[in-house]
Scaffold this motif. Structure first.
Motif, PDB file in Angstrom:
ATOM      1  N   ARG A  19      47.404  40.893  37.665  1.00 30.64           N
ATOM      2  CA  ARG A  19      47.718  41.162  35.990  1.00 30.64           C
ATOM      3  C   ARG A  19      47.227  40.299  35.049  1.00 30.64           C
ATOM      4  NH1 ARG A  19      54.095  40.447  36.541  1.00 30.64           N
ATOM      5  NH2 ARG A  19      53.221  38.606  37.813  1.00 30.64           N
ATOM      6  N   PHE A  20      46.890  40.771  33.825  1.00 33.86           N
ATOM      7  CA  PHE A  20      46.254  40.031  32.897  1.00 33.86           C
ATOM      8  C   PHE A  20      46.804  40.201  31.408  1.00 33.86           C
ATOM      9  CE2 PHE A  20      43.479  43.726  33.368  1.00 33.86           C
ATOM     10  CZ  PHE A  20      43.315  44.044  32.001  1.00 33.86           C
ATOM     11  N   ARG A  21      46.533  39.370  30.643  1.00 32.68           N
ATOM     12  CA  ARG A  21      47.113  39.630  29.270  1.00 32.68           C
ATOM     13  C   ARG A  21      45.725  39.784  28.434  1.00 32.68           C
ATOM     14  NH1 ARG A  21      49.907  34.136  27.790  1.00 32.68           N
ATOM     15  NH2 ARG A  21      50.035  34.736  25.703  1.00 32.68           N
ATOM     16  N   PHE A  43      43.167  22.901  26.361  1.00 35.08           N
ATOM     17  CA  PHE A  43      44.220  23.824  27.118  1.00 35.08           C
ATOM     18  C   PHE A  43      43.746  23.897  28.434  1.00 35.08           C
ATOM     19  CE2 PHE A  43      44.716  24.728  22.797  1.00 35.08           C
ATOM     20  CZ  PHE A  43      46.289  25.290  22.768  1.00 35.08           C
ATOM     21  N   PHE A  44      44.599  24.164  29.447  1.00 30.08           N
ATOM     22  CA  PHE A  44      44.300  24.209  30.956  1.00 30.08           C
ATOM     23  C   PHE A  44      44.822  25.643  31.108  1.00 30.08           C
ATOM     24  CE2 PHE A  44      44.749  24.337  35.371  1.00 30.08           C
ATOM     25  CZ  PHE A  44      43.450  24.152  35.796  1.00 30.08           C
ATOM     26  N   PHE A  45      44.075  26.491  31.581  1.00 29.95           N
ATOM     27  CA  PHE A  45      44.742  27.951  31.833  1.00 29.95           C
ATOM     28  C   PHE A  45      45.260  27.958  33.255  1.00 29.95           C
ATOM     29  CE2 PHE A  45      41.939  29.069  28.392  1.00 29.95           C
ATOM     30  CZ  PHE A  45      42.613  29.862  27.744  1.00 29.95           C
ATOM     31  N   ASN A  46      46.625  27.929  33.479  1.00 26.49           N
ATOM     32  CA  ASN A  46      47.249  27.443  34.798  1.00 26.49           C
ATOM     33  C   ASN A  46      47.449  28.779  35.550  1.00 26.49           C
ATOM     34  OD1 ASN A  46      48.303  25.761  36.609  1.00 26.49           O
ATOM     35  ND2 ASN A  46      50.329  25.836  35.951  1.00 26.49           N
ATOM     36  N   LEU A  49      42.837  32.330  38.516  1.00 26.26           N
ATOM     37  CA  LEU A  49      41.530  32.286  37.880  1.00 26.26           C
ATOM     38  C   LEU A  49      41.484  32.866  36.681  1.00 26.26           C
ATOM     39  CD1 LEU A  49      40.076  35.508  39.564  1.00 26.26           C
ATOM     40  CD2 LEU A  49      42.337  35.228  39.356  1.00 26.26           C
ATOM     41  N   ILE A  50      40.822  32.273  35.851  1.00 27.97           N
ATOM     42  CA  ILE A  50      40.360  32.791  34.475  1.00 27.97           C
ATOM     43  C   ILE A  50      39.154  33.640  34.225  1.00 27.97           C
ATOM     44  CG2 ILE A  50      40.966  30.425  33.591  1.00 27.97           C
ATOM     45  CD1 ILE A  50      37.812  29.981  33.414  1.00 27.97           C
ATOM     46  N   ILE A  78      36.739  32.358  40.230  1.00 27.88           N
ATOM     47  CA  ILE A  78      36.185  32.655  41.483  1.00 27.88           C
ATOM     48  C   ILE A  78      34.674  32.624  41.380  1.00 27.88           C
ATOM     49  CG2 ILE A  78      38.214  33.560  42.579  1.00 27.88           C
ATOM     50  CD1 ILE A  78      36.995  36.336  41.662  1.00 27.88           C
ATOM     51  N   ILE A  79      33.859  32.666  42.567  1.00 29.12           N
ATOM     52  CA  ILE A  79      32.551  33.026  42.422  1.00 29.12           C
ATOM     53  C   ILE A  79      32.226  34.481  42.394  1.00 29.12           C
ATOM     54  CG2 ILE A  79      30.241  32.704  43.774  1.00 29.12           C
ATOM     55  CD1 ILE A  79      31.234  30.020  42.409  1.00 29.12           C
TER      56      ILE A  79
END
Length: 287
Positions: A19-21, A43-46, A49-50, A78-79
């Protein structure tokens, strides 16, 4: 969650689906947090994966750039195809300063076995493009994956050494058999025998030489072959894992040998007394 379904990972078990915002929603929260905490600069997106949704990621970068939001940020990724040099340059312009890529192995055979969807060639391209964009590269490697051979380890080591100038930190961790994962559910196929069901780092394989001691040897090989690296555990803790196992088996000679090794390389003053007490107790039991 994550768009991948790696055989060793419990992400898909825990979150079921990815899921994503949307980008505007994330952007609005960043603006809100900056207004609330004016001194906040990073900020660190916890998340897992971004870059699970590349379109959303690029739109977020556009919002940060066009609104001149001066922050630094990073996260796990991820690659994958689509992580182009152009996107990475835009991410840098938007404030991205570091990325953690989950490589785990650079052996094509192992990558296929664990369900990774990239090739070593693509990994090299993405890592080098990330470095050229002046974004810090951090990569993770799993030591001791089931069916991994010395040849697989050498392939991974060669890749890391070849790309060392483009990687800032290599983070090693020993393979753990996480409950609910594909590998855990197919332990018989992989020949995995858990030595302690409550300690997933303590297992061995009856199909090849893959013990905790062997995994520690591989970790030491990486350290000598590649140079300075980091691990999720400090080296002395690995020796303590091994020592504790043999202590429980009442093999005090091997336990003492590993406690002494832990003492020799330990640099943590808080652990020194703990290890000393382990050595004293083991010596008493030995005699």
């Amino acid at each position: 969650g994550c768009i991948n379904r790696c055989a060793f990972c419990s992400e898909s078990i825990n979150w079921v689906r990815y899921r994503f915002r949307d980008a505007k929603n994330i952007f609005d929260e960043i603006v809100y947090q900056i207004a609330r905490y004016p001194d906040m600069q990073s900020f660190f997106f916890n998340d897992s994966l971004i870059n699970g949704n590349l379109e959303m990621l690029e739109t977020l970068c556009d919002l940060l750039i066009s609104n001149k939001i001066n922050i630094q940020w990073g996260g796990q990724a991820i690659i994958r195809e689509g992580m182009s040099r152009e996107l990475l340059l835009k991410m840098k312009k938007a404030g991205c300063v570091h990325i953690i890529y989950g490589l785990e192995s650079l052996s094509p055979k192992i990558l296929k076995m664990i369900g990774k969807r990239f090739t070593p060639e693509l990994a090299q391209k993405v890592i080098r493009d990330t470095a050229h964009a002046d974004i810090q590269n951090n990569v993770t490697i799993i030591v001791g994956l089931p069916t991994e051979t010395d040849e697989d380890v050498i392939m991974t080591a060669d890749f890391l050494k070849r790309n060392r100038n483009f990687i800032n930190n290599i983070l090693f961790h020993l393979f753990v058999v996480s409950r609910g994962t594909f590998i855990y559910n197919h332990r018989d196929y992989f020949g995995i025998e858990l030595e302690d069901d409550f300690n997933s780092i303590r297992w061995h394989s009856n199909k090849e030489i893959n013990t905790l001691e062997k995994r520690l040897e591989v970790l030491e090989f990486y350290n000598k072959y590649i140079g300075e690296n980091k691990s999720f555990y400090s080296p002395e803790e690995y020796y303590l894992f091994i020592a504790d196992k043999y202590f429980e088996k009442k093999d005090y000679t091997i336990a003492l040998k590993n406690y002494l090794k832990a003492q020799e390389i330990n640099k943590d003053s808080f652990k020194a007394e703990f290890i000393k007490n382990k050595i004293t107790l083991t010596s008493l039991r030995q005699h």
